[in-house]
Design an enzyme around this catalytic site. Structure first.
Site, short mmCIF file in Angstrom:
data_model
loop_
_atom_site.label_atom_id
_atom_site.label_comp_id
_atom_site.label_asym_id
_atom_site.label_seq_id
_atom_site.Cartn_x
_atom_site.Cartn_y
_atom_site.Cartn_z
N GLU A 38 0.87 -1.17 0.00
CA GLU A 38 0.00 0.00 0.00
C GLU A 38 0.92 1.23 0.00
OE1 GLU A 38 -2.70 0.16 3.35
OE2 GLU A 38 -3.49 2.10 2.70
N ARG A 263 4.45 -12.88 9.76
CA ARG A 263 5.07 -11.56 9.59
C ARG A 263 6.44 -11.56 10.23
NH1 ARG A 263 1.42 -7.45 8.59
NH2 ARG A 263 2.78 -5.68 8.93
N LYS A 273 4.37 0.68 9.37
CA LYS A 273 4.53 2.01 8.76
C LYS A 273 3.93 3.09 9.64
CE LYS A 273 3.25 0.07 4.72
NZ LYS A 273 2.38 0.02 3.59
P1 ATP Z 1 2.29 -1.87 7.72
O1 ATP Z 1 1.58 -2.23 8.96
O2 ATP Z 1 3.74 -1.57 7.92
O3 ATP Z 1 1.58 -0.83 6.91
P2 ATP Z 1 1.22 -3.70 5.86
O4 ATP Z 1 1.17 -5.17 5.90
O5 ATP Z 1 -0.04 -2.96 6.01
O6 ATP Z 1 2.30 -3.22 6.88
P3 ATP Z 1 1.51 -3.37 3.06
O7 ATP Z 1 2.08 -2.24 2.30
O8 ATP Z 1 0.06 -3.59 2.97
O9 ATP Z 1 1.94 -3.20 4.56
O10 ATP Z 1 2.30 -4.72 2.74
C1 ATP Z 1 2.72 -5.15 1.48
C2 ATP Z 1 3.09 -6.59 1.59
O11 ATP Z 1 4.17 -6.75 2.50
C3 ATP Z 1 1.93 -7.42 2.11
O12 ATP Z 1 1.81 -8.59 1.35
C4 ATP Z 1 2.32 -7.71 3.54
O13 ATP Z 1 1.81 -8.91 3.96
C5 ATP Z 1 3.85 -7.71 3.48
N1 ATP Z 1 4.40 -7.31 4.77
C6 ATP Z 1 4.24 -6.16 5.43
N2 ATP Z 1 4.85 -6.18 6.63
C7 ATP Z 1 5.42 -7.40 6.73
C8 ATP Z 1 6.19 -8.05 7.74
N3 ATP Z 1 6.50 -7.45 8.89
N4 ATP Z 1 6.63 -9.30 7.50
C9 ATP Z 1 6.34 -9.92 6.34
N5 ATP Z 1 5.61 -9.37 5.36
C10 ATP Z 1 5.15 -8.13 5.54
MG MG Z 2 -1.51 -1.97 5.30
#
Ligand code: ATP
Ligand code: MG
Length: 557
Positions: A38, A263, A273
């Site tokens: 995202e 994760r 983030k």
């Molecule tokens: P955040 O909470 O940091 O915004 P998010 O999962 O909402 O994390 P996205 O931008 O939606 O962030 O994630 C893009 C991809 O990266 C998704 O497929 C997500 O599952 C993966 N991802 C994000 N954070 C992690 C993590 N800590 N470990 C493994 N994969 C991750």
């Molecule tokens: Mg997200």
């Protein structure tokens, strides 16, 4: 790019699933994965795990991996992040097959939603998102059906089209999937799939005032792109029935398979983030790419090599169970890579001048120095030696104990790549502070002595007249406790010594040719890289990437 490309954490359970799919020829077009960030912040080390997994799997099965911006949230997202995310992925060593935006599919998603309505599988609800949430029930109680649940298909179509046309204000109506208000899975209790938001979107401008929800968008975007294996983190396991439901009801030609993995949670780091944004907004760090941030851009500016980050992701592997990874695993991956590849240089962080009194005035020599003690193929360089040199203040002790094998009055020590010297005199200022040392050298001692005389200590040095001045930013962990994400207030968890700025450091002259992202070992001190600052000039700024050894070992065990 380095030849060492890690294709995939080997032997993980995801590969086993893909292998069985291949055995029954389930995906005639091969394995297709996607990385779906995202664009609401910069990528962090957790995303690196997902990138290495998705791109790595595609590569090792000769498949493809798309980059898809999951941009269904117009308000929180910014175009700035899109470019940064692309850059980070390329820097990590990957190249996407196709680049997509979920927003490219808004028209198709809208048409699919009309289809759901036609099938009697979606309805317009006049309740607000809050009311929907409040009537959803709990794990022990069923949800309450909306009074609008049984609207006719015609009425639903009419209202949905009017939602799209902008006839209603934000939150006045939603479109919900009609599934089961008694389902034990809360996600299946008529989830909202569209909401009204009169907001400008960075890709589609003002074209839309209704936006699809994540769960509805993600499965359909996967299906449209022909994704075969949709890898996501464990918290989406409970959403999988909804993922499958949407694709079943709409009979999409491709039926991607969602597979969840744990994760990454890393000691001493924050991998959210939203929480990282707080550090940036509060000015605790100097932007998303501050060298102490666990962001990909921060690690890059810090000097972590992309190969080391990939090696780390390979090491931690992929599992179905959440756990916290020790920070040493990352730091040691960085050390190992740098130890193997970083050329050695001499630098003095806290200089003390030594005048070698029996070395002729005005004379200078260029001594040969190996660039890497174990890798002759990295060659040698010439370093200046002259009458005045700098050594590390810590390498001198006036009243030294027996086992102090460095510089001390009357004792002989070896200068790395040069001669043996003996300290003969201490010079002090009026306050008694040591300002300079005097020494003598043995002209026969370069490369050892003929009489076989051994000295125990070797210290590093630079020639005073030839050295270049530098500022060195000594970075350490941003947090002093291993679980900063669990704190009520991250401010309480900060390591007060996460940045120490050292002025007046002295570097060997050859470093004037260094460029950004070259990493060096300053012998006996650690690994360093140029900070990317525009104002290079003579007074360069170096970042310490990492120390030679883990100085936190006692704390973190
Ligand atoms: P955040 O909470 O940091 O915004 P998010 O999962 O909402 O994390 P996205 O931008 O939606 O962030 O994630 C893009 C991809 O990266 C998704 O497929 C997500 O599952 C993966 N991802 C994000 N954070 C992690 C993590 N800590 N470990 C493994 N994969 C991750
Ligand atoms: Mg997200």
């Amino acid at each position: 790019m380095s030849s060492e490309i890690i294709t995939d954490p080997s032997g993980n359970f995801i590969r086993n699933i893909i292998d069985s799919d291949i055995a029954v020829a389930k995906n005639p077009d091969g394995v297709i994965t996607r990385f779906p960030p995202e664009p609401n912040g910069y990528l962090h080390i957790g995303h690196a795990k997902s990138i290495v997994l998705n791109f790595g799997i595609a590569k090792s099965y000769s498949g493809r991996c798309n980059l898809r911006f999951d941009d269904t949230n117009p308000e929180k997202e910014e175009g700035e992040y899109i470019e940064a995310i692309k850059q980070d992925i390329v820097w990590l060593g990957y190249d996407w097959h196709e680049l997509h935006f979920a927003s490219d599919y808004f028209e198709q998603l809208y048409q699919f939603a009309e289809q759901l309505i036609q099938y009697g599988k979606a309805y317009v609800d006049d309740q607000s998102v809050d009311e929907v949430r409040q009537t959803r029930g709990t794990l022990t109680e069923s949800g309450i059906e909306s009074p609008h649940r049984n609207r006719s298909i015609e009425e639903n179509l009419n209202l949905f089209r009017r939602m799209k046309a902008g006839e209603f204000g934000d939150g006045e109506r939603v479109l919900r999937a009609k599934i089961d208000m008694d389902s034990p899975n809360l996600n299946m209790r008529d989830p909202v799939i569209y909401r009204i938001k009169h907001a400008r979107h960075h890709q589609t401008g003002n074209k839309w005032c209704i936006y699809p929800m994540y769960d509805y968008t993600h499965c359909l975007s996967d299906a449209i792109e022909g994704i075969t294996h949709s890898l996501c983190t464990l918290e989406f396991a409970d959403h999988r029935p909804l993922y499958d439901w949407v694709l079943d009801v709409l009979s999409t030609p491709c039926q991607p398979q969602q597979i969840e993995f744990a994760r990454l949670q890393l000691e001493y780091a924050i991998t959210s983030k939203r929480q990282l944004n707080i550090l940036v907004e509060d000015g605790i760090v100097d932007g998303w790419d501050d060298p102490r941030m666990p962001t990909i851009s921060g690690m890059r500016r810090r000097g972590y090599p992309p190969q080391a980050i990939r090696r780390f992701c390979e090491r931690i592997g992929v599992t179905k169970k959440d756990s916290t990874i020790k920070i040493d695993v990352l730091e040691n991956s960085v050390r190992e890579h740098l130890n193997e590849h970083a050329p050695r240089r001499l630098a003095v962080l806290n200089p003390l001048k030594v005048v070698i009194e029996n070395y002729p005035q005005g004379r200078e020599e260029k001594l040969e120095a190996a660039n890497h003690p174990q890798k002759p193929e990295l060659g040698t360089r010439r370093i200046f030696f002259s009458r005045e040199i700098y050594v590390e203040r810590d390498d001198f002790m006036e009243d030294a104990p027996k086992k102090f094998f460095r510089l001390s009055p009357g004792r002989e020590v070896r200068l790395r790549f040069a001669y043996y010297i003996t300290c003969t005199k201490i010079i002090r200022d009026d306050d008694g502070n040591i300002t300079e040392l005097r020494a003598t050298y043995d002209p026969e001692s370069h490369g050892g002595t003929a009489d076989g005389r051994k000295v125990k200590g070797t210290i590093h040095w630079v020639s005073a007249n030839h050295a270049i001045d530098a500022q060195i930013n000594v970075y350490d962990r941003l947090f002093s406790t291993p679980t900063p994400w669990a704190a009520n207030d991250v401010h309480d968890e900060l390591n007060p010594d996460s940045l120490q700025i050292l002025q007046g450091c002295k570097l060997e002259a050859g470093l004037s040719d260094a460029s950004v992202e070259d990493a060096f070992q300053f012998e006996r001190l650690g690994y360093f890289t140029l900070n990317h600052t525009p104002e290079h000039g003579d007074n360069r700024i170096y970042n310490r990437i990492i120390s030679l050894r883990d100085s936190w070992a006692k704390v973190s065990r």
